[in-house]
Motif scaffolding. Structure first.
Motif, PDB file in Angstrom:
ATOM      1  N   ASP A 159       0.836  -1.183   0.000  1.00  0.00           N
ATOM      2  CA  ASP A 159       0.000   0.000   0.000  1.00  0.00           C
ATOM      3  C   ASP A 159       0.877   1.241   0.000  1.00  0.00           C
ATOM      4  OD1 ASP A 159      -1.846   1.951   0.313  1.00  0.00           O
ATOM      5  OD2 ASP A 159      -2.809   1.096   2.083  1.00  0.00           O
ATOM      6  N   THR A 160       0.826   2.022  -1.071  1.00  0.00           N
ATOM      7  CA  THR A 160       1.680   3.198  -1.198  1.00  0.00           C
ATOM      8  C   THR A 160       1.153   4.386  -0.400  1.00  0.00           C
ATOM      9  OG1 THR A 160       0.484   3.904  -3.173  1.00  0.00           O
ATOM     10  CG2 THR A 160       2.416   2.496  -3.497  1.00  0.00           C
ATOM     11  N   ARG A 206      11.497   3.930  -9.049  1.00  0.00           N
ATOM     12  CA  ARG A 206      10.362   3.382  -9.778  1.00  0.00           C
ATOM     13  C   ARG A 206      10.851   2.837 -11.105  1.00  0.00           C
ATOM     14  NH1 ARG A 206       7.905   7.367  -6.809  1.00  0.00           N
ATOM     15  NH2 ARG A 206       5.781   6.935  -6.081  1.00  0.00           N
ATOM     16  N   SER A 217       3.120  -0.804 -14.020  1.00  0.00           N
ATOM     17  CA  SER A 217       1.860  -0.325 -13.458  1.00  0.00           C
ATOM     18  C   SER A 217       2.063   0.098 -12.005  1.00  0.00           C
ATOM     19  CB  SER A 217       0.787  -1.427 -13.550  1.00  0.00           C
ATOM     20  OG  SER A 217       1.212  -2.598 -12.872  1.00  0.00           O
ATOM     21  N   GLU A 218       0.943   0.490 -11.381  1.00  0.00           N
ATOM     22  CA  GLU A 218       0.938   0.926  -9.983  1.00  0.00           C
ATOM     23  C   GLU A 218       1.955   2.031  -9.744  1.00  0.00           C
ATOM     24  OE1 GLU A 218       1.118  -2.242  -7.176  1.00  0.00           O
ATOM     25  OE2 GLU A 218      -0.372  -3.457  -8.216  1.00  0.00           O
ATOM     26  N   ASP A 219       1.881   3.058 -10.597  1.00  0.00           N
ATOM     27  CA  ASP A 219       2.744   4.231 -10.478  1.00  0.00           C
ATOM     28  C   ASP A 219       4.227   3.856 -10.564  1.00  0.00           C
ATOM     29  OD1 ASP A 219       3.263   6.920 -10.282  1.00  0.00           O
ATOM     30  OD2 ASP A 219       3.265   6.945  -8.100  1.00  0.00           O
ATOM     31  N   ARG A 361       7.897  -6.339  -7.826  1.00  0.00           N
ATOM     32  CA  ARG A 361       7.399  -5.091  -7.251  1.00  0.00           C
ATOM     33  C   ARG A 361       8.507  -4.425  -6.430  1.00  0.00           C
ATOM     34  NH1 ARG A 361       2.230  -3.638  -5.927  1.00  0.00           N
ATOM     35  NH2 ARG A 361       1.508  -5.794  -5.950  1.00  0.00           N
TER      36      ARG A 361
END
Length: 384
Positions: A159-160, A206, A217-219, A361
Motif C-alpha cells: 500500500d503506497t 520506480r 503499473s501501480e505508479d 514489485r
C-alpha cells in the motif's frame, strides 16, 4: 632557525658538516644552502593546509541546504496530515453508509417483528409455529447485530498510501553488514514506517524505461513480463546513481522457473536489445549466477534459492564502486565489485524478466541524501 656551532652536527639534507642551523619544530639541522629549502617546504605545506581549510569551509552544509531539508520535512508533514484527514473522512463516510444500511436491513425489520410479537402476546393469538419463527428471526438478527464493522489498521507493504515516520540522524559509519570501514558524515533520512517502503518524500525508485514486452503499473512500482512464453524484457529505474549508498527492496510476485535478473547498467547505455551481454551490465540471475561486465558465470548453481514472494534488496554503493544483493529469507548476501571503466557513472538499476507472468514489485528501501542530491534539489527548487 637557530645557529648551532658544533662540528659534530651535520645537515639533514646533504649530510655534510660545518655551520648548521637547527629547526625548532622538527629538531633537525640544516646547512645554509638547505635551510631555505626546508623553510620553503614548510611554507608550501602550510599553504596547502590553508587551502584545504578554506575548501572544507566552503563545503560545510549551508543555510540554504538546511532550509531544503526543512522544506522536505514540512512537505512530509503536510502530505501525512492530508492523508490522515482523507483516511479519517473516508472511514467516517463508510461508517455512516454502514449505519444506514444496518437500519434498513436490521433495525427497521427488527422493530416490526418486535411489534408483531407484542401484539400477538397481548391478544393471546399465537401458535408453536409462530413461536418457532420468532425464535429463528431473533437469532438471525442477533447474529447481524453482533457483526459490528472492524477498524482495520492497515499494515500492507504493497500500500503506497501508508504514513511513514521520518527522523534525521548523522550517518557516521556505514552498515557493517556491507563491510564498510569509512567514516562519512552525510545526512540520512531514516524512515520508521508502518510498512517497509522507500520514502515517498525523497526520490523513490520506480520502474520507467522498458525494453521488450513488459508492462509497468501501480505508479511505476510493478513490472510484469507480458510477452510470449519465453523472452527477455529489460526494465530500468528512474534514478541515476553516482554517489552515496542506496538500497532498493524488491518482492518477487511470480516466476515461472528462473528468477529475474537484478543488477545495474550504466545510464549511457543505448542498445538494450541484448542488455545482458552489454559490458556495463553487472548483477545476478541467481545468487550463484553473477554476470560481470556482460559475461555470465557458467557454473552450475548450487541451489535455485530464489522463489516466488521472496524479498531481495539491491544495494548500490557508489562510493566504493560495488553492489550487493541480499536474499532476506535465507539471509544470504552476494557481492560484486564494479569496474568503473566498463560501467561508468551514473548507474541505473536493471531488472530483466524472461518468462510469461514474471512480476517484480519495488516495495521500498532507503536513500542516502548526499551533497549532490541536496545541490540538485536546491537548483530545481530555485528554477521553479
Amino acid at each position: 632557525m637557530t645557529s648551532v656551532n658544533n662540528i659534530s652536527r651535520i645537515c639533514a639534507t646533504c649530510r655534510k658538516g660545518g655551520d648548521v642551523f637547527m629547526c625548532r619544530g622538527c629538531r633537525q639541522t640544516f646547512c645554509a644552502k638547505h635551510v631555505d629549502e626546508h623553510r620553503k617546504k614548510l611554507s608550501k605545506e602550510v599553504d596547502k593546509l590553508a587551502e584545504e581549510h578554506e575548501l572544507l569551509g566552503r563545503n560545510m552544509i549551508r543555510d540554504s541546504e538546511v532550509q531544503l531539508l526543512v522544506s522536505i520535512i514540512d512537505t512530509w508533514e503536510q502530505e501525512s496530515i492530508a492523508r490522515i484527514n482523507l483516511a479519517a473522512e473516508t472511514a467516517r463516510t463508510d461508517l455512516q453508509k454502514w449505519t444506514d444500511r444496518n437500519n434498513i436491513e436490521v433495525k427497521i425489520p427488527f422493530e416490526r417483528i418486535t411489534n408483531e410479537v407484542r401484539s400477538c402476546q397481548q391478544a393471546d393469538d399465537y401458535t408453536e409455529t409462530d413461536l418457532k419463527r420468532w425464535i429463528q428471526q431473533l437469532e438471525e438478527y442477533r447474529n447481524k447485530m453482533e457483526k459490528l464493522p472492524i477498524l482495520d489498521m492497515i499494515d500492507d507493504e504493497g500500500d503506497t498510501e501508508n504514513i511513514r515516520l521520518i527522523k534525521l540522524k548523522e550517518n557516521h559509519e556505514e552498515s557493517k553488514e556491507f563491510g564498510s570501514t569509512t567514516n562519512n558524515s552525510q545526512f540520512t533520512f531514516e524512515q520508521s514506517m508502518i510498512s517497509f517502503q522507500e520514502p515517498t518524500l525523497l526520490v523513490r525508485e520506480r520502474f520507467d524505461d522498458v525494453n521488450g514486452i513488459a508492462t509497468v503499473s501501480e505508479d511505476g512500482l510493478l513490472a510484469t513480463y507480458s510477452g510470449p512464453w519465453l523472452g527477455h524484457s529489460g526494465i530500468c529505474g528512474i534514478n541515476l546513481y553516482s554517489s552515496g549508498t542506496h538500497h532498493i527492496r524488491f518482492r518477487l510476485l511470480e516466476k515461472f522457473y528462473d528468477p529475474p535478473f537484478f543488477g545495474i547498467i550504466t545510464a549511457s547505455q543505448t542498445n538494450m536489445e541484448k542488455v545482458l551481454e552489454s559490458i556495463s551490465t553487472n548483477g545476478w540471475w541467481n545468487l550463484d549466477l553473477p554476470i560481470r561486465n556482460g559475461e555470465k558465470d557458467h557454473r552450475i548453481p548450487k541451489d535455485k534459492i530464489i522463489r516466488s514472494y521472496d524479498e531481495l534488496t539491491l544495494t548500490v554503493d557508489c562510493e566504493r564502486k560495488q553492489i550487493f544483493l541480499k536474499h532476506h529469507r535465507s539471509r544470504r548476501l552476494a557481492h560484486l565489485p564494479i569496474d568503473i571503466r566498463a560501467c561508468p557513472f551514473p548507474w541505473k538499476i536493471l531488472v530483466v524478466l524472461h518468462r510469461r507472468d514474471d512480476a517484480v514489485r519495488i516495495i521500498g528501501g532507503t536513500l542516502t541524501l548526499t551533497r549532490e542530491n541536496l545541490i540538485s534539489r536546491l537548483s530545481q527548487k530555485r528554477n521553479v
